[in-house]
Design an enzyme around this catalytic site. Structure first.
Site, PDB file in Angstrom:
ATOM      1  N   HIS A 203     -44.744  68.366  13.096  1.00 40.80           N
ATOM      2  CA  HIS A 203     -44.192  67.038  12.799  1.00 40.80           C
ATOM      3  C   HIS A 203     -43.110  66.592  13.777  1.00 40.80           C
ATOM      4  CE1 HIS A 203     -40.262  67.760  10.594  1.00 40.80           C
ATOM      5  NE2 HIS A 203     -40.747  68.978  10.548  1.00 40.80           N
ATOM      6  N   CYS A 327     -24.474  66.494   4.064  1.00 37.92           N
ATOM      7  CA  CYS A 327     -23.878  66.568   2.741  1.00 37.92           C
ATOM      8  C   CYS A 327     -24.182  67.938   2.150  1.00 37.92           C
ATOM      9  CB  CYS A 327     -24.440  65.465   1.865  1.00 37.92           C
ATOM     10  SG  CYS A 327     -23.541  65.301   0.343  1.00 37.92           S
TER      11      CYS A 327
HETATM   12  C1  LIG Z   1     -34.848  73.452  16.366  1.00 43.30           C
HETATM   13  C2  LIG Z   1     -35.532  73.410  15.036  1.00 43.30           C
HETATM   14  N1  LIG Z   1     -36.042  74.537  14.529  1.00 43.30           N
HETATM   15  C3  LIG Z   1     -36.679  74.559  13.353  1.00 43.30           C
HETATM   16  C4  LIG Z   1     -36.809  73.418  12.602  1.00 43.30           C
HETATM   17  C5  LIG Z   1     -37.507  73.494  11.296  1.00 43.30           C
HETATM   18  O1  LIG Z   1     -38.738  72.850  11.368  1.00 43.30           O
HETATM   19  P1  LIG Z   1     -39.616  72.562  10.065  1.00 43.30           P
HETATM   20  O2  LIG Z   1     -39.245  71.184   9.625  1.00 43.30           O
HETATM   21  O3  LIG Z   1     -41.034  72.669  10.521  1.00 43.30           O
HETATM   22  O4  LIG Z   1     -39.279  73.598   9.067  1.00 43.30           O
HETATM   23  C6  LIG Z   1     -36.273  72.217  13.074  1.00 43.30           C
HETATM   24  C7  LIG Z   1     -36.353  70.987  12.276  1.00 43.30           C
HETATM   25  O5  LIG Z   1     -35.453  70.168  12.290  1.00 43.30           O
HETATM   26  C8  LIG Z   1     -35.628  72.212  14.337  1.00 43.30           C
HETATM   27  O6  LIG Z   1     -35.105  71.106  14.843  1.00 43.30           O
END
Ligand SMILES: Cc1ncc(COP(=O)(O)O)c(C=O)c1O
Length: 384
Positions: A203, A327
């Site tokens: 995503h 938050c």
């Molecule tokens: C650097 C990083 N790692 C891991 C994640 C976690 O991803 P997921 O939404 O697929 O759990 C994010 C999501 O913001 C992210 O930015």
């Protein structure tokens, strides 16, 4: 969605690419077999899954049988850390990571230290950069894993993961890299950075939510985090999310295709936004080192504002962005990333993150620049 809404929060999540939607809709409608079933419908689902696996492998420089589908990058990161540090019967080992990791590494690392694992969190400089020599110096004879973020989600700073991975490889220590924010924005090659494991999430690059992956180099033993079935070569139990994996695969193809040109375009938009902010809004500072960051990300401190109030004010004007605070338990906590850069709680709370992506154009950036000075002035008046 409201056609007037300007979405500048692509590091939080991204809109689905139309080709992803088409591919997933076809699979959801037509390919409902269980990929583990031996009959024709099972085989059809299996074929879709394996094609998606090849596409993800090509995105990250791994072999297709080294890709394990997960439900998220959070799951991939949890799996990587637990597998490296909790497997085996030996005494608790040592994890080397940094002070600006994503919570999906921060929190499992904290849990590991509660069960006796030694965790070293290497500090970053005032721009969020890690010195590879400092990471190498943290390695000991007990180190079982180095886990470092390729690019930070809040400021966009990109680490020298090639140097960090090379040092770890020289010492024979597996290197896990969370490439979740880097994919689709900068070239990612797991081989070039000596990654033993690499995490990603669909995503964040115009694929669907609820599907990610952990790439695991052949020879690295992976202890499953989710148990209960033979799926994914016994590395992750549970019937696979076939349509999600197909969406991830198509998004992976699109992420590779035209990357350089797209990154240039994002950088142009990001720089236009920053130049415009500097020209029209006093007392601002960038938390993003523009010469060493993702091309799409700009984290800005609007001194004297409450970032969350500015985010709300922008939202009321149809602009979606994120603040530099979250938050937690009913109070506004400054981001641990900005704190690690040496920002005070007030400075961190005055921060807003803009992140561009698919569908953003210059006219949208100019529209944001038109309303921002007025909103910042108003929020400053209220905050003081
Ligand atoms: C650097 C990083 N790692 C891991 C994640 C976690 O991803 P997921 O939404 O697929 O759990 C994010 C999501 O913001 C992210 O930015």
């Amino acid at each position: 969605m409201d056609a007037e809404r300007l979405y500048l929060d692509h590091n939080a999540t991204t809109p689905l690419h139309p080709e992803v939607v088409d591919a997933m809709a076809r699979v959801l409608r037509e390919v409902y077999g269980n990929p583990s079933s031996s009959h024709a419908l099972g085989a059809a689902a299996r074929a879709e899954l394996e094609q998606a696996r090849e596409r993800v492998a090509a995105l990250v420089g791994f072999r297709d049988d080294e890709i394990v589908f997960t439900a998220s990058a959070t799951e991939a990161n949890n799996t990587a850390l637990a597998s490296a540090l909790l497997a085996g019967d030996g005494p608790p080992g040592h994890l080397v990571t940094s002070t600006i990791e994503h919570p999906s590494v921060v929190e499992p690392a904290a849990r590991l230290s509660e069960v006796g694992v030694k965790v070293t969190r290497v500090e970053v400089d005032a721009e969020g950069r890690l010195d590879p020599a400092a990471v190498a110096a943290a390695l000991t004879a007990d180190t079982q894993l180095v886990s470092i973020l390729w690019a930070n989600n809040e400021t966009g700073v990109v680490q020298d993961v090639a140097a960090i991975g090379a040092d770890a490889a020289t010492r024979g220590v597996p290197f896990h890299v969370d490439a979740t924010q880097a994919l689709g924005k900068v070239p990612v090659d797991g081989s070039a950075v000596h990654a033993a494991m690499l995490s990603g999430s669909a995503h964040k690059f115009n694929g669907p939510k609820g599907v990610g992956f952990l790439a695991v180099r052949d020879g690295i033993e992976l202890t499953p985090w989710v148990r209960g079935g033979p799926q994914e070569r016994r590395r992750r139990g549970g019937t696979e999310n076939v349509a999600g994996a197909v969406g991830l695969g198509v998004a992976a193809d699109l992420a590779v295709c035209g990357l350089e040109e797209r990154a240039k375009r994002y950088e142009g938009l990001r720089d236009r936004l920053w130049a415009g902010i500097q020209a029209t809004v006093p007392d601002v500072r960038s938390n993003t080192p523009l010469d060493a960051a993702l091309p799409n990300t700009l984290s800005v401190e609007f001194r004297g504002t409450a970032g969350d109030v500015l985010v709300e004010a922008l939202d009321l004007e149809g602009v979606c962005v994120s603040s530099g605070a979250a938050c937690a338990s009913g109070s506004i906590e400054p981001s641990h990333v900005l704190s690690a850069l040496g920002r005070t709680p007030e400075e961190a709370r005055a921060t807003v993150r803009f992140s561009v992506g698919l569908g953003v154009d210059e006219a949208q950036i100019d529209r944001v620049l038109e309303i921002l000075p007025r909103l910042v002035a108003r929020v400053r008046r209220v905050s003081s």
